[in-house]
Design a protein around this motif. Structure first.
Motif, PDB file in Angstrom:
ATOM      1  N   HIS A  42       3.887  -9.136  -2.970  1.00 10.27           N
ATOM      2  CA  HIS A  42       4.680  -8.443  -1.951  1.00 10.27           C
ATOM      3  C   HIS A  42       3.810  -7.651  -0.985  1.00 10.27           C
ATOM      4  O   HIS A  42       4.217  -7.365   0.126  1.00 10.27           O
ATOM      5  CB  HIS A  42       5.697  -7.511  -2.614  1.00 10.27           C
ATOM      6  CG  HIS A  42       6.718  -8.262  -3.412  1.00 10.27           C
ATOM      7  ND1 HIS A  42       7.680  -9.047  -2.823  1.00 10.27           N
ATOM      8  CD2 HIS A  42       6.908  -8.362  -4.753  1.00 10.27           C
ATOM      9  CE1 HIS A  42       8.427  -9.597  -3.767  1.00 10.27           C
ATOM     10  NE2 HIS A  42       7.976  -9.193  -4.953  1.00 10.27           N
ATOM     11  N   SER A  43       2.611  -7.256  -1.363  1.00 11.16           N
ATOM     12  CA  SER A  43       1.780  -6.438  -0.492  1.00 11.16           C
ATOM     13  C   SER A  43       1.098  -7.259   0.594  1.00 11.16           C
ATOM     14  O   SER A  43       0.675  -6.719   1.593  1.00 11.16           O
ATOM     15  CB  SER A  43       0.723  -5.709  -1.318  1.00 11.16           C
ATOM     16  OG  SER A  43      -0.141  -6.657  -1.920  1.00 11.16           O
ATOM     17  N   ARG A  44       0.982  -8.549   0.427  1.00 14.19           N
ATOM     18  CA  ARG A  44       0.285  -9.357   1.420  1.00 14.19           C
ATOM     19  C   ARG A  44       0.988  -9.365   2.775  1.00 14.19           C
ATOM     20  O   ARG A  44       0.334  -9.146   3.794  1.00 14.19           O
ATOM     21  CB  ARG A  44       0.096 -10.770   0.901  1.00 14.19           C
ATOM     22  CG  ARG A  44      -0.762 -11.597   1.816  1.00 14.19           C
ATOM     23  CD  ARG A  44      -1.125 -12.881   1.169  1.00 14.19           C
ATOM     24  NE  ARG A  44      -1.951 -13.652   2.069  1.00 14.19           N
ATOM     25  CZ  ARG A  44      -2.341 -14.865   1.828  1.00 14.19           C
ATOM     26  NH1 ARG A  44      -1.986 -15.455   0.700  1.00 14.19           N
ATOM     27  NH2 ARG A  44      -3.077 -15.514   2.680  1.00 14.19           N
ATOM     28  N   PRO A  45       2.299  -9.608   2.846  1.00 13.84           N
ATOM     29  CA  PRO A  45       2.932  -9.548   4.174  1.00 13.84           C
ATOM     30  C   PRO A  45       2.817  -8.156   4.796  1.00 13.84           C
ATOM     31  O   PRO A  45       2.634  -8.028   5.995  1.00 13.84           O
ATOM     32  CB  PRO A  45       4.385  -9.909   3.914  1.00 13.84           C
ATOM     33  CG  PRO A  45       4.394 -10.621   2.628  1.00 13.84           C
ATOM     34  CD  PRO A  45       3.233 -10.082   1.845  1.00 13.84           C
ATOM     35  N   PHE A  46       2.893  -7.128   3.983  1.00 11.97           N
ATOM     36  CA  PHE A  46       2.740  -5.765   4.496  1.00 11.97           C
ATOM     37  C   PHE A  46       1.360  -5.597   5.120  1.00 11.97           C
ATOM     38  O   PHE A  46       1.222  -5.058   6.213  1.00 11.97           O
ATOM     39  CB  PHE A  46       2.952  -4.750   3.374  1.00 11.97           C
ATOM     40  CG  PHE A  46       2.595  -3.342   3.781  1.00 11.97           C
ATOM     41  CD1 PHE A  46       3.444  -2.617   4.592  1.00 11.97           C
ATOM     42  CD2 PHE A  46       1.414  -2.756   3.369  1.00 11.97           C
ATOM     43  CE1 PHE A  46       3.127  -1.332   4.979  1.00 11.97           C
ATOM     44  CE2 PHE A  46       1.088  -1.480   3.746  1.00 11.97           C
ATOM     45  CZ  PHE A  46       1.943  -0.762   4.553  1.00 11.97           C
ATOM     46  N   MET A  47       0.334  -6.077   4.443  1.00 10.37           N
ATOM     47  CA  MET A  47      -1.029  -5.944   4.945  1.00 10.37           C
ATOM     48  C   MET A  47      -1.225  -6.731   6.239  1.00 10.37           C
ATOM     49  O   MET A  47      -1.852  -6.249   7.171  1.00 10.37           O
ATOM     50  CB  MET A  47      -2.030  -6.435   3.893  1.00 10.37           C
ATOM     51  CG  MET A  47      -2.114  -5.566   2.662  1.00 10.37           C
ATOM     52  SD  MET A  47      -2.752  -3.933   3.044  1.00 10.37           S
ATOM     53  CE  MET A  47      -4.440  -4.354   3.416  1.00 10.37           C
ATOM     54  N   LEU A  48      -0.689  -7.930   6.284  1.00  7.00           N
ATOM     55  CA  LEU A  48      -0.894  -8.766   7.457  1.00  7.00           C
ATOM     56  C   LEU A  48      -0.082  -8.313   8.661  1.00  7.00           C
ATOM     57  O   LEU A  48      -0.538  -8.401   9.794  1.00  7.00           O
ATOM     58  CB  LEU A  48      -0.551 -10.225   7.128  1.00  7.00           C
ATOM     59  CG  LEU A  48      -1.489 -10.917   6.146  1.00  7.00           C
ATOM     60  CD1 LEU A  48      -0.974 -12.306   5.829  1.00  7.00           C
ATOM     61  CD2 LEU A  48      -2.887 -10.979   6.694  1.00  7.00           C
ATOM     62  N   MET A  49       1.114  -7.841   8.428  1.00  4.12           N
ATOM     63  CA  MET A  49       2.007  -7.531   9.531  1.00  4.12           C
ATOM     64  C   MET A  49       1.945  -6.078  10.009  1.00  4.12           C
ATOM     65  O   MET A  49       2.258  -5.807  11.160  1.00  4.12           O
ATOM     66  CB  MET A  49       3.457  -7.852   9.130  1.00  4.12           C
ATOM     67  CG  MET A  49       3.680  -9.301   8.781  1.00  4.12           C
ATOM     68  SD  MET A  49       3.288 -10.424  10.126  1.00  4.12           S
ATOM     69  CE  MET A  49       4.620 -10.062  11.221  1.00  4.12           C
ATOM     70  N   LEU A  50       1.549  -5.160   9.152  1.00  2.00           N
ATOM     71  CA  LEU A  50       1.611  -3.752   9.542  1.00  2.00           C
ATOM     72  C   LEU A  50       0.277  -3.032   9.392  1.00  2.00           C
ATOM     73  O   LEU A  50      -0.220  -2.454  10.347  1.00  2.00           O
ATOM     74  CB  LEU A  50       2.699  -3.040   8.719  1.00  2.00           C
ATOM     75  CG  LEU A  50       2.979  -1.610   9.139  1.00  2.00           C
ATOM     76  CD1 LEU A  50       3.565  -1.586  10.535  1.00  2.00           C
ATOM     77  CD2 LEU A  50       3.917  -0.960   8.171  1.00  2.00           C
ATOM     78  N   ALA A  51      -0.296  -3.068   8.223  1.00  2.00           N
ATOM     79  CA  ALA A  51      -1.464  -2.235   7.946  1.00  2.00           C
ATOM     80  C   ALA A  51      -2.679  -2.655   8.767  1.00  2.00           C
ATOM     81  O   ALA A  51      -3.355  -1.800   9.360  1.00  2.00           O
ATOM     82  CB  ALA A  51      -1.791  -2.264   6.462  1.00  2.00           C
ATOM     83  N   ILE A  52      -2.984  -3.926   8.830  1.00  2.48           N
ATOM     84  CA  ILE A  52      -4.177  -4.368   9.553  1.00  2.48           C
ATOM     85  C   ILE A  52      -4.063  -4.075  11.046  1.00  2.48           C
ATOM     86  O   ILE A  52      -5.001  -3.520  11.631  1.00  2.48           O
ATOM     87  CB  ILE A  52      -4.464  -5.855   9.262  1.00  2.48           C
ATOM     88  CG1 ILE A  52      -4.901  -6.003   7.803  1.00  2.48           C
ATOM     89  CG2 ILE A  52      -5.525  -6.409  10.205  1.00  2.48           C
ATOM     90  CD1 ILE A  52      -5.097  -7.427   7.342  1.00  2.48           C
ATOM     91  N   PRO A  53      -2.955  -4.382  11.725  1.00  4.93           N
ATOM     92  CA  PRO A  53      -2.867  -4.018  13.151  1.00  4.93           C
ATOM     93  C   PRO A  53      -2.940  -2.508  13.400  1.00  4.93           C
ATOM     94  O   PRO A  53      -3.565  -2.073  14.361  1.00  4.93           O
ATOM     95  CB  PRO A  53      -1.503  -4.573  13.588  1.00  4.93           C
ATOM     96  CG  PRO A  53      -1.220  -5.675  12.641  1.00  4.93           C
ATOM     97  CD  PRO A  53      -1.830  -5.237  11.341  1.00  4.93           C
ATOM     98  N   VAL A  54      -2.331  -1.726  12.535  1.00  7.58           N
ATOM     99  CA  VAL A  54      -2.384  -0.270  12.713  1.00  7.58           C
ATOM    100  C   VAL A  54      -3.818   0.227  12.568  1.00  7.58           C
ATOM    101  O   VAL A  54      -4.286   1.042  13.369  1.00  7.58           O
ATOM    102  CB  VAL A  54      -1.434   0.435  11.717  1.00  7.58           C
ATOM    103  CG1 VAL A  54      -1.699   1.925  11.672  1.00  7.58           C
ATOM    104  CG2 VAL A  54       0.012   0.168  12.089  1.00  7.58           C
ATOM    105  N   VAL A  55      -4.526  -0.268  11.584  1.00 10.63           N
ATOM    106  CA  VAL A  55      -5.921   0.134  11.384  1.00 10.63           C
ATOM    107  C   VAL A  55      -6.771  -0.297  12.574  1.00 10.63           C
ATOM    108  O   VAL A  55      -7.603   0.483  13.065  1.00 10.63           O
ATOM    109  CB  VAL A  55      -6.467  -0.444  10.059  1.00 10.63           C
ATOM    110  CG1 VAL A  55      -7.969  -0.290   9.971  1.00 10.63           C
ATOM    111  CG2 VAL A  55      -5.788   0.225   8.878  1.00 10.63           C
ATOM    112  N   LEU A  56      -6.569  -1.500  13.079  1.00 15.70           N
ATOM    113  CA  LEU A  56      -7.332  -1.965  14.234  1.00 15.70           C
ATOM    114  C   LEU A  56      -7.039  -1.127  15.480  1.00 15.70           C
ATOM    115  O   LEU A  56      -7.952  -0.811  16.246  1.00 15.70           O
ATOM    116  CB  LEU A  56      -7.036  -3.432  14.498  1.00 15.70           C
ATOM    117  CG  LEU A  56      -7.609  -4.414  13.479  1.00 15.70           C
ATOM    118  CD1 LEU A  56      -7.174  -5.832  13.804  1.00 15.70           C
ATOM    119  CD2 LEU A  56      -9.116  -4.324  13.424  1.00 15.70           C
ATOM    120  N   ILE A  57      -5.793  -0.750  15.684  1.00 14.45           N
ATOM    121  CA  ILE A  57      -5.442   0.096  16.830  1.00 14.45           C
ATOM    122  C   ILE A  57      -6.095   1.467  16.707  1.00 14.45           C
ATOM    123  O   ILE A  57      -6.613   2.016  17.682  1.00 14.45           O
ATOM    124  CB  ILE A  57      -3.908   0.208  16.971  1.00 14.45           C
ATOM    125  CG1 ILE A  57      -3.338  -1.124  17.448  1.00 14.45           C
ATOM    126  CG2 ILE A  57      -3.513   1.339  17.913  1.00 14.45           C
ATOM    127  CD1 ILE A  57      -1.835  -1.208  17.412  1.00 14.45           C
TER     128      ILE A  57
END
Length: 151
Positions: A42-57
């Motif tokens: 369940h954490s993979r979609p969260f990481m791909l869709m939310l966490a990684i873009p937020v960290v990059l921004i």
């Protein structure tokens, strides 16, 4: 046209489709009866869709604004060195009320030398030509830092 043509007979087309499906099923490896396909965590979609873009921004914003802070700090240090060289002093120079003029290509403000008994004095620093103007009656100072030029 003949009725045995494969393109016009739906029964032949259905038979061909079933034959293809059975051939594809025959090529797949057989799975044991109790074997299940592992579920996606369940954490993979969260990481791909939310966490990684937020960290990059956040990293991008830090790089942009951090670079601006470093550039302003270096500019202030250049102004202090230019004032100290013009005054012929090695004491610290304090800058106050800095204001960018000429769309960021010039800086107006106040300065005071640490060993000066006088109060603050005005200056204009041209960032493009690295020129310092301490004379408040000069044309360059009046055209960039005078109250009428700012308003």
């Amino acid at each position: 046209m003949s009725s045995t043509s494969s393109g016009s007979d739906p029964a032949t087309a259905t038979g061909l489709g079933q034959a293809l499906r059975s051939n594809a099923a025959a090529r797949l490896p057989a799975r044991p009866a109790g074997h299940k396909i592992p579920a996606m965590p369940h954490s993979r979609p969260f990481m791909l869709m939310l966490a990684i873009p937020v960290v990059l921004i956040l990293v991008l914003a830090g790089a942009i604004f951090g670079g601006q802070v470093i550039a302003d700090s270096q500019r202030d240090h250049e102004i202090q060195q230019a004032i100290a060289a013009t005054l012929g002093t090695s004491s610290d120079i304090e800058l106050l009320n800095l204001q960018e003029v000429q769309y960021g290509y010039g800086v107006c403000g106040l300065y005071q030398s640490a060993d000066s008994e006088n109060g603050y004095a005005s200056f204009f620093y041209d960032s493009v030509g690295d020129r310092l103007t301490l004379d408040v009656n000069s044309r360059e100072f009046r055209s960039h830092c005078d109250l009428s030029a700012i308003c």
